[in-house]
Design an enzyme around this catalytic site. Structure first.
Site, PDB file in Angstrom:
ATOM      1  N   GLY A  67       0.160   5.389  -4.493  1.00 51.78           N
ATOM      2  CA  GLY A  67      -0.439   6.672  -4.885  1.00 51.78           C
ATOM      3  C   GLY A  67       0.171   7.820  -4.097  1.00 51.78           C
ATOM      4  O   GLY A  67       0.543   8.861  -4.656  1.00 51.78           O
ATOM      5  N   GLU A  84       0.429 -13.273  12.402  1.00 51.98           N
ATOM      6  CA  GLU A  84       0.949 -12.092  13.090  1.00 51.98           C
ATOM      7  C   GLU A  84       0.859 -10.922  12.108  1.00 51.98           C
ATOM      8  O   GLU A  84       1.129 -11.088  10.917  1.00 51.98           O
ATOM      9  CB  GLU A  84       2.417 -12.305  13.498  1.00 51.98           C
ATOM     10  CG  GLU A  84       2.612 -13.405  14.519  1.00 51.98           C
ATOM     11  CD  GLU A  84       1.927 -13.091  15.850  1.00 51.98           C
ATOM     12  OE1 GLU A  84       1.922 -11.919  16.260  1.00 51.98           O
ATOM     13  OE2 GLU A  84       1.380 -14.033  16.464  1.00 51.98           O
ATOM     14  N   TRP A  94     -11.223  -2.535  -9.084  1.00 50.08           N
ATOM     15  CA  TRP A  94     -11.898  -2.286 -10.370  1.00 50.08           C
ATOM     16  C   TRP A  94     -12.697  -0.996 -10.324  1.00 50.08           C
ATOM     17  O   TRP A  94     -13.046  -0.436 -11.353  1.00 50.08           O
ATOM     18  CB  TRP A  94     -12.844  -3.450 -10.723  1.00 50.08           C
ATOM     19  CG  TRP A  94     -12.142  -4.738 -11.045  1.00 50.08           C
ATOM     20  CD1 TRP A  94     -12.132  -5.859 -10.279  1.00 50.08           C
ATOM     21  CD2 TRP A  94     -11.378  -5.048 -12.220  1.00 50.08           C
ATOM     22  NE1 TRP A  94     -11.389  -6.846 -10.888  1.00 50.08           N
ATOM     23  CE2 TRP A  94     -10.918  -6.374 -12.089  1.00 50.08           C
ATOM     24  CE3 TRP A  94     -11.026  -4.331 -13.369  1.00 50.08           C
ATOM     25  CZ2 TRP A  94     -10.138  -7.011 -13.055  1.00 50.08           C
ATOM     26  CZ3 TRP A  94     -10.247  -4.960 -14.330  1.00 50.08           C
ATOM     27  CH2 TRP A  94      -9.818  -6.278 -14.173  1.00 50.08           C
ATOM     28  N   LEU A 142      10.905 -20.832  -4.075  1.00 48.97           N
ATOM     29  CA  LEU A 142       9.984 -19.834  -3.503  1.00 48.97           C
ATOM     30  C   LEU A 142       8.646 -19.963  -4.203  1.00 48.97           C
ATOM     31  O   LEU A 142       8.569 -19.941  -5.435  1.00 48.97           O
ATOM     32  CB  LEU A 142      10.533 -18.412  -3.711  1.00 48.97           C
ATOM     33  CG  LEU A 142       9.567 -17.275  -3.353  1.00 48.97           C
ATOM     34  CD1 LEU A 142       9.257 -17.249  -1.857  1.00 48.97           C
ATOM     35  CD2 LEU A 142      10.131 -15.922  -3.772  1.00 48.97           C
ATOM     36  N   ASP A 149       0.840  -1.206   0.000  1.00 47.28           N
ATOM     37  CA  ASP A 149       0.000   0.000   0.000  1.00 47.28           C
ATOM     38  C   ASP A 149       0.874   1.254   0.000  1.00 47.28           C
ATOM     39  O   ASP A 149       1.931   1.275   0.621  1.00 47.28           O
ATOM     40  CB  ASP A 149      -0.909  -0.029   1.243  1.00 47.28           C
ATOM     41  CG  ASP A 149      -2.041   0.977   1.145  1.00 47.28           C
ATOM     42  OD1 ASP A 149      -2.290   1.515   0.043  1.00 47.28           O
ATOM     43  OD2 ASP A 149      -2.681   1.235   2.181  1.00 47.28           O
ATOM     44  N   ARG A 171       1.655  -4.946   6.252  1.00 51.17           N
ATOM     45  CA  ARG A 171       0.994  -3.914   5.429  1.00 51.17           C
ATOM     46  C   ARG A 171       1.846  -2.654   5.504  1.00 51.17           C
ATOM     47  O   ARG A 171       2.225  -2.214   6.594  1.00 51.17           O
ATOM     48  CB  ARG A 171      -0.415  -3.611   5.924  1.00 51.17           C
ATOM     49  CG  ARG A 171      -1.084  -2.560   5.020  1.00 51.17           C
ATOM     50  CD  ARG A 171      -2.528  -2.299   5.354  1.00 51.17           C
ATOM     51  NE  ARG A 171      -3.124  -1.422   4.346  1.00 51.17           N
ATOM     52  CZ  ARG A 171      -4.354  -1.488   3.904  1.00 51.17           C
ATOM     53  NH1 ARG A 171      -5.174  -2.396   4.385  1.00 51.17           N
ATOM     54  NH2 ARG A 171      -4.801  -0.661   2.980  1.00 51.17           N
ATOM     55  N   HIS A 184       2.949   3.162  -9.094  1.00 50.53           N
ATOM     56  CA  HIS A 184       2.764   1.723  -9.319  1.00 50.53           C
ATOM     57  C   HIS A 184       4.023   1.112  -9.960  1.00 50.53           C
ATOM     58  O   HIS A 184       4.408  -0.004  -9.632  1.00 50.53           O
ATOM     59  CB  HIS A 184       1.534   1.470 -10.192  1.00 50.53           C
ATOM     60  CG  HIS A 184       0.248   1.896  -9.527  1.00 50.53           C
ATOM     61  ND1 HIS A 184      -0.058   1.573  -8.227  1.00 50.53           N
ATOM     62  CD2 HIS A 184      -0.816   2.625  -9.983  1.00 50.53           C
ATOM     63  CE1 HIS A 184      -1.248   2.073  -7.906  1.00 50.53           C
ATOM     64  NE2 HIS A 184      -1.714   2.721  -8.953  1.00 50.53           N
ATOM     65  N   ARG A 200      -0.027   8.779 -10.751  1.00 53.63           N
ATOM     66  CA  ARG A 200      -0.137   7.585  -9.899  1.00 53.63           C
ATOM     67  C   ARG A 200       0.592   6.382 -10.508  1.00 53.63           C
ATOM     68  O   ARG A 200       1.163   5.567  -9.803  1.00 53.63           O
ATOM     69  CB  ARG A 200      -1.618   7.244  -9.663  1.00 53.63           C
ATOM     70  CG  ARG A 200      -2.314   8.242  -8.759  1.00 53.63           C
ATOM     71  CD  ARG A 200      -3.760   7.829  -8.541  1.00 53.63           C
ATOM     72  NE  ARG A 200      -3.851   6.576  -7.795  1.00 53.63           N
ATOM     73  CZ  ARG A 200      -3.823   6.497  -6.462  1.00 53.63           C
ATOM     74  NH1 ARG A 200      -3.717   7.583  -5.722  1.00 53.63           N
ATOM     75  NH2 ARG A 200      -3.910   5.327  -5.875  1.00 53.63           N
TER      76      ARG A 200
HETATM   77  C1  FPP Z   1      -1.945   0.180  -3.392  1.00 53.23           C
HETATM   78  O1  FPP Z   1      -1.453   1.487  -3.401  1.00 53.23           O
HETATM   79  C2  FPP Z   1      -1.371  -0.558  -4.493  1.00 53.23           C
HETATM   80  C3  FPP Z   1      -2.079  -1.039  -5.552  1.00 53.23           C
HETATM   81  C4  FPP Z   1      -3.541  -0.893  -5.683  1.00 53.23           C
HETATM   82  C5  FPP Z   1      -1.427  -1.718  -6.670  1.00 53.23           C
HETATM   83  C6  FPP Z   1      -0.281  -2.583  -6.317  1.00 53.23           C
HETATM   84  C7  FPP Z   1       0.575  -2.739  -7.508  1.00 53.23           C
HETATM   85  C8  FPP Z   1       1.910  -2.808  -7.494  1.00 53.23           C
HETATM   86  C9  FPP Z   1       2.711  -2.867  -6.264  1.00 53.23           C
HETATM   87  C10 FPP Z   1       2.707  -2.823  -8.735  1.00 53.23           C
HETATM   88  C11 FPP Z   1       2.452  -3.947  -9.643  1.00 53.23           C
HETATM   89  C12 FPP Z   1       2.602  -5.259  -9.019  1.00 53.23           C
HETATM   90  C13 FPP Z   1       2.886  -6.346  -9.721  1.00 53.23           C
HETATM   91  C14 FPP Z   1       2.931  -7.662  -9.078  1.00 53.23           C
HETATM   92  C15 FPP Z   1       3.194  -6.261 -11.136  1.00 53.23           C
HETATM   93  P1  FPP Z   1      -2.479   2.691  -3.627  1.00 53.23           P
HETATM   94  O2  FPP Z   1      -2.526   2.995  -5.084  1.00 53.23           O
HETATM   95  O3  FPP Z   1      -3.804   2.349  -3.022  1.00 53.23           O
HETATM   96  O4  FPP Z   1      -1.754   3.823  -2.827  1.00 53.23           O
HETATM   97  P2  FPP Z   1      -2.434   5.010  -2.000  1.00 53.23           P
HETATM   98  O5  FPP Z   1      -3.223   4.364  -0.891  1.00 53.23           O
HETATM   99  O6  FPP Z   1      -1.260   5.769  -1.491  1.00 53.23           O
HETATM  100  O7  FPP Z   1      -3.285   5.789  -2.952  1.00 53.23           O
END
Ligand code: FPP
Length: 256
Positions: free
Chosen positions: A37, A221, A83, A145, A34, A202, A51, A47
């Site tokens: 963004g 945990e 989505w 793994l 997380d 997290r 990613h 954004r």
């Molecule tokens: C949450 O951050 C993250 C996501 C919704 C996407 C996770 C994707 C990746 C880590 C990159 C791609 C992964 C792979 C396996 C190719 P957020 O966008 O909700 O962040 P915010 O809460 O700060 O807005």
């Protein structure tokens, strides 16, 4: 009125008597990635830049899991709820996923990584579904793994899907309601062949599970880190393992 005896802590609970806990390393680490963004926003970037940086953190995390000999790593990359994000962001994320699988698969396979995907893969474009299936097939014999990527995944949807399978099995006379136990139920989850997570991390400072591995997290945990996912690396991974090593895991029983 009779007076109750005073409650005193057992002598063995005195801090000086406590033996330092040293859990064996976790067999299965799961991560809610997380903060992409916020990472991008802090740099006035779109954004998708967050990613992309998040995908680089995925690479570092896989290397750390390999280095620490963690056998199972599960990453929450796209939730059923994601989505609902603006169409541009969903399309950027799916394009990144498409690119990631193509560019990383050979190296993952060469490093002994077995890839699995959990979630509603059928919601992705046909070419993505095909590359997910190819990646699973190409790495099926690897054992170093077990890397699972949760895509279009939701814990409640997973539980409902398992409940439907059970209802059908009962209706077909394959099992009776009395046969249903935790093992029977677990066998019908996306994670049927996987151990439950020992540790869920997290990032980004948020403290919730957000529909991730709800059934499987029963005795995990939890570690919440104040680092945004794109900044996560080997040191954070090692620190989380060290924190986990000191946790007392009771599984509902009393301490030894
Ligand atoms: C949450 O951050 C993250 C996501 C919704 C996407 C996770 C994707 C990746 C880590 C990159 C791609 C992964 C792979 C396996 C190719 P957020 O966008 O909700 O962040 P915010 O809460 O700060 O807005």
């Amino acid at each position: 009125m009779s007076s109750l005896p005073a409650i005193t802590a057992p002598a063995s609970n005195a801090a000086s008597d406590r033996v330092p806990i040293a859990n064996p390393p976790p067999c299965h680490v799961a991560i809610i990635m997380d903060g992409n963004g916020r990472w991008a926003q802090a740099r006035s970037l779109p954004r998708i830049a967050g990613h992309r940086a998040g995908a680089r953190a995925v690479r570092r995390t896989i290397e750390a899991a390999l280095a620490h000999k963690v056998g199972w790593l599960t990453l929450y990359a796209f939730s059923s709820e994601n989505w609902r994000r603006p169409r541009d962001e969903v399309s950027d994320l799916t394009a990144l996923l498409r690119h990631y699988i193509k560019s990383e698969i050979a190296e993952l396979a060469a490093n002994g990584v077995r890839l699995r995907f959990i979630g509603e893969a059928g919601r992705f474009a046909p070419d993505i579904q095909a590359s997910l299936a190819d990646a699973e097939r190409m790495t099926a014999a690897n054992t170093r793994l077990n890397l699972t990527i949760a895509l279009s995944y939701g814990g409640r949807a997973e539980i409902i899907a398992a409940a439907k399978l059970i209802a059908r099995a009962v209706a077909a006379g394959e099992i009776t309601p009395g046969d249903l136990d935790e093992a029977e139920f677990s066998r019908r989850l996306f994670t049927a062949d996987m151990p439950d997570p020992d540790l869920i991390i997290r990032t980004s400072g948020e403290r919730r599970l957000s529909n991730f591995l709800l059934w499987q997290a029963a005795y995990a945990e939890l570690i919440f880190l104040n680092v945004l996912w794109p900044d996560f690396g080997a040191t954070h991974f090692a620190e989380a393992l060290a924190d986990y090593a000191g946790r007392e895991r009771r599984f509902g029983a009393r301490p030894a």
